[in-house]
Motif scaffolding. Structure first.
Motif, PDB file in Angstrom:
ATOM      1  N   SER A 136     111.969  40.619  42.359  1.00  0.00           N
ATOM      2  CA  SER A 136     111.606  41.457  43.504  1.00  0.00           C
ATOM      3  C   SER A 136     110.118  41.803  43.441  1.00  0.00           C
ATOM      4  N   SER A 137     109.401  41.521  44.521  1.00  0.00           N
ATOM      5  CA  SER A 137     107.969  41.765  44.534  1.00  0.00           C
ATOM      6  C   SER A 137     107.639  43.246  44.552  1.00  0.00           C
ATOM      7  N   MET A 138     108.477  44.059  45.198  1.00  0.00           N
ATOM      8  CA  MET A 138     108.223  45.489  45.246  1.00  0.00           C
ATOM      9  C   MET A 138     109.514  46.226  45.586  1.00  0.00           C
ATOM     10  N   ILE A 139     109.977  47.063  44.658  1.00  0.00           N
ATOM     11  CA  ILE A 139     111.156  47.906  44.867  1.00  0.00           C
ATOM     12  C   ILE A 139     110.646  49.301  45.196  1.00  0.00           C
ATOM     13  N   ALA A 176     116.173  39.525  49.947  1.00  0.00           N
ATOM     14  CA  ALA A 176     115.601  38.671  50.991  1.00  0.00           C
ATOM     15  C   ALA A 176     114.488  39.406  51.732  1.00  0.00           C
ATOM     16  N   GLY A 177     114.705  40.681  52.024  1.00  0.00           N
ATOM     17  CA  GLY A 177     113.671  41.448  52.701  1.00  0.00           C
ATOM     18  C   GLY A 177     112.403  41.568  51.886  1.00  0.00           C
ATOM     19  N   GLN A 178     112.552  41.836  50.585  1.00  0.00           N
ATOM     20  CA  GLN A 178     111.390  41.937  49.713  1.00  0.00           C
ATOM     21  C   GLN A 178     110.677  40.595  49.599  1.00  0.00           C
ATOM     22  N   TYR A 217     114.411  51.349  54.941  1.00  0.00           N
ATOM     23  CA  TYR A 217     112.957  51.302  54.750  1.00  0.00           C
ATOM     24  C   TYR A 217     112.438  49.875  54.848  1.00  0.00           C
ATOM     25  N   LEU A 218     113.231  48.917  54.357  1.00  0.00           N
ATOM     26  CA  LEU A 218     112.823  47.516  54.444  1.00  0.00           C
ATOM     27  C   LEU A 218     112.929  46.998  55.867  1.00  0.00           C
ATOM     28  N   VAL A 219     113.981  47.381  56.582  1.00  0.00           N
ATOM     29  CA  VAL A 219     114.124  46.982  57.981  1.00  0.00           C
ATOM     30  C   VAL A 219     112.918  47.465  58.782  1.00  0.00           C
ATOM     31  N   ASN A 220     112.506  48.721  58.557  1.00  0.00           N
ATOM     32  CA  ASN A 220     111.341  49.259  59.262  1.00  0.00           C
ATOM     33  C   ASN A 220     110.072  48.494  58.910  1.00  0.00           C
ATOM     34  N   GLU A 221     109.908  48.172  57.624  1.00  0.00           N
ATOM     35  CA  GLU A 221     108.710  47.443  57.211  1.00  0.00           C
ATOM     36  C   GLU A 221     108.663  46.053  57.833  1.00  0.00           C
ATOM     37  N   ILE A 222     109.810  45.416  57.924  1.00  0.00           N
ATOM     38  CA  ILE A 222     109.885  44.077  58.528  1.00  0.00           C
ATOM     39  C   ILE A 222     109.618  44.145  60.025  1.00  0.00           C
ATOM     40  N   GLU A 223     110.172  45.153  60.703  1.00  0.00           N
ATOM     41  CA  GLU A 223     109.959  45.296  62.141  1.00  0.00           C
ATOM     42  C   GLU A 223     108.482  45.492  62.462  1.00  0.00           C
ATOM     43  N   TRP A 224     107.777  46.217  61.587  1.00  0.00           N
ATOM     44  CA  TRP A 224     106.363  46.461  61.857  1.00  0.00           C
ATOM     45  C   TRP A 224     105.505  45.239  61.561  1.00  0.00           C
TER      46      TRP A 224
END
Length: 563
Positions: free
Chosen positions: A271-274, A386-388, A416-423
């Motif tokens: 994981s690149s960032m947890i 997958a998100g990370q 938090y990951l969903v939001n980061e991906i959406e942005w």
């Protein structure tokens, strides 16, 4: 190429901000500018000269709209750089309210209070973490602990580099015609003649034919263990659960050995960032979390052996210990923790499987992501891993497409990951879809993929140079004996999940105990586990009390112990 740059932008607190970063000038090219226009221009000029930009630091004294444009603009110019907002003490409360969402969405990496004087080590600790993360994932290593010599980036070479990334060892790749390679090759037999060649800081150099070969050279093999010794606990699998168990068991005086088939940290280590792990408000990479846990366990006395997967378990009985078998030797122990975790399921498309290592990767493969700068990438999977992986790949790739069979990510990924991906403008989500075909270019590397709409059957072909497959959990427990009962999907049953007819005296096993006395299971390998890093860590720590209780019984696997 000069030292990597740190660009500071402040309109009204330039003196304070410049003073705070004076300590970094010996190793970074620190540039101080007054506004967002100058910050962008300095970044462009540095990039034109071949200088990397490691960190942008923005004072929140600028108007909100201009600051948002600055963050977005620099992300477009230098997607790999880290971004830090700093607020003067007079503005911190207001800035925290205004920019909290930007931090949560991953638009910036952190918001910190600007130092008001010297030796603000809380501030500099956070800055150091960001620079450390940048150097580990983007920067070129200044000191190479391992050198890999190869004429091409073939699948084996890339797998070795990915392994070194996962264990946190700085490494460099060199062509055989380079000066560095000639120096290394001069020290090995001329008839070696096979690539890649690896040189380690330990002094050895030669051909490495597999990740396992490299792991054994770096960390040793289980047959170095005294065969007459029976340890209190052998931990099989050094993911979060196994590492937590190793730390707590050895810290409480239990003789502990940890076996890991590949890289310390397991799947979580990729994981690149947890960002949602307790106690790390700015996040931590899986590699760094695993490295710290390993160092902690080593300090208390755990012995690690990497590169030799467990091949079988012979359960002890009538006072004999359990025996964990590997191709490199056996380990005898009074108790065993099964924490081998899970692997990613295979896609099952022949044309894709033929390209594994040539653009197709199972798992995050952080080293491979760096090789795809400016390319189009596809990530398959809807979980946090997958998100990370998508967020990390978007630092390098031109575009990243997340392919999932569900309509969207909301049911399987943290908010938090969903939001980061959406942005993130480089990432798109392709829901209700699956990869059904793919093919190579003239050099044999992935060039295109075909996606299918699972609702209509319609197909679409698109260019793609990278494919990362994170397809859910396939348990790693084929080495376990049949008397250790598993569920219909192959996960180990523990506690009340064990069939009632196997309970002793109508009492279920302890929560993490299996159907084999003295053998426990924790983490993703366990049936009904949460499949989260924090949950696995908690289970690994919790199992130690069960180990103590078993050893105190003294009914088998050696004499009773005084704890």
């Amino acid at each position: 190429m000069g030292a990597p740059a740190v660009i500071l932008a402040s309109s009204t607190h330039a003196e304070e901000l410049g003073g705070a970063f004076a300590r970094y000038q010996a190793e970074y090219d620190v540039r101080l500018v007054r506004d967002e226009i100058a910050a962008k221009q300095v970044a462009l000029d540095l990039l034109a000269d071949g200088t990397q930009v490691a960190l942008f630091v923005f004072d929140t004294d600028q108007p909100t709209e201009r600051l948002h444009k600055l963050v977005a603009g620099t992300r477009k110019i230098v997607p790999t750089a880290r971004r830090l907002l700093v607020a003067h003490v007079s503005q911190f409360f207001e800035s925290n309210q205004t920019y909290r969402h930007a931090v949560t969405a991953g638009k910036v990496d952190a918001l910190l209070l600007m130092p008001q004087g010297p030796r603000d080590e809380e501030f500099h600790g956070a800055v150091g973490e960001m620079l450390n993360d940048w150097n580990a994932t983007v920067g070129t290593p200044y000191v190479e602990s391992v050198r890999v010599i190869s004429p091409e980036r073939d699948p084996l070479t890339l797998s070795l580099l990915d392994y070194l990334d996962r264990v946190g060892i700085p490494a460099g790749l060199h062509h055989p015609d380079s000066d560095v390679a000639r120096e290394v090759l001069a020290r090995i037999p001329e008839d070696e003649g096979r690539w890649p060649v690896v040189e380690s800081w330990k002094g050895w150099a030669g051909h490495c034919g597999s990740v396992r070969d490299l792991a054994v050279r770096l960390y040793g093999r289980p047959d170095e263990i005294d065969v007459d010794e029976v340890v209190d606990l052998v931990v099989v699998g050094a993911g979060p659960a196994g590492l937590a168990a190793s730390v707590y068991a050895s810290s409480e005086g239990l003789s502990t050995i940890c076996l890991e088939a590949e890289a310390i940290g397991g799947q979580a280590g990729t994981s690149s960032m947890i960002r949602n792990y307790l106690g790390f408000p700015r996040g931590i990479s899986g590699m760094r979390l695993a490295s710290r846990a390993r160092g902690q366990a080593l300090r208390f006395g755990t012995r690690f052996y990497t590169g030799w997967p467990a091949t079988a378990l012979t359960a002890g009985s009538d006072g004999t210990p359990h025996v964990v078998h590997t191709d490199g030797g056996d380990v005898r122990a009074r108790t065993v923790l099964v924490s081998t975790g899970v692997d990613y399921r295979r896609l099952g498309v022949d044309s894709i499987e033929a390209l594994v290592g040539r653009g197709v990767n199972y798992g995050a493969a952080m080293a491979a992501a760096r090789e795809l700068a400016g390319e189009d990438v596809v990530v398959v999977g809807g979980g946090n891993s997958a998100g990370q992986a998508a967020v990390h790949a978007a630092r390098f790739a031109r575009s990243v497409t997340i392919v999932v069979r569900r309509p969207d990510l909301s049911a399987t990924m943290s908010a938090y990951l969903v939001n980061e991906i959406e942005w993130n403008p480089r990432i798109t989500v392709c829901g209700s879809s699956q990869v059904v075909d793919g093919g190579p270019d003239e050099n044999g590397s992935l060039a295109w993929l075909e996606l299918e709409d699972v609702r209509t059957g319609a197909r679409e072909r698109r260019d793609a140079r990278g494919l990362f497959l994170l397809l859910g959990a396939a348990p790693e427990c084929g080495w376990l004996p049949p008397e250790l009962v598993r569920d219909e999907n192959g996960f180990v049953l523990t506690g009340r999940d064990v069939p009632r007819e196997l309970w002793v005296g109508d009492v279920p096993p302890a929560d993490l105990a299996t159907t084999v006395p003295g053998v426990f299971a924790a983490g993703d390998i366990r049936s009904t586990s949460m499949k989260r890093v924090a949950a696995a860590t908690g289970e690994g720590a919790s199992v130690v009390s069960l180990v103590h209780a078993w050893l105190e019984l003294g009914t088998s696997h050696g004499p009773a112990r005084t704890i």
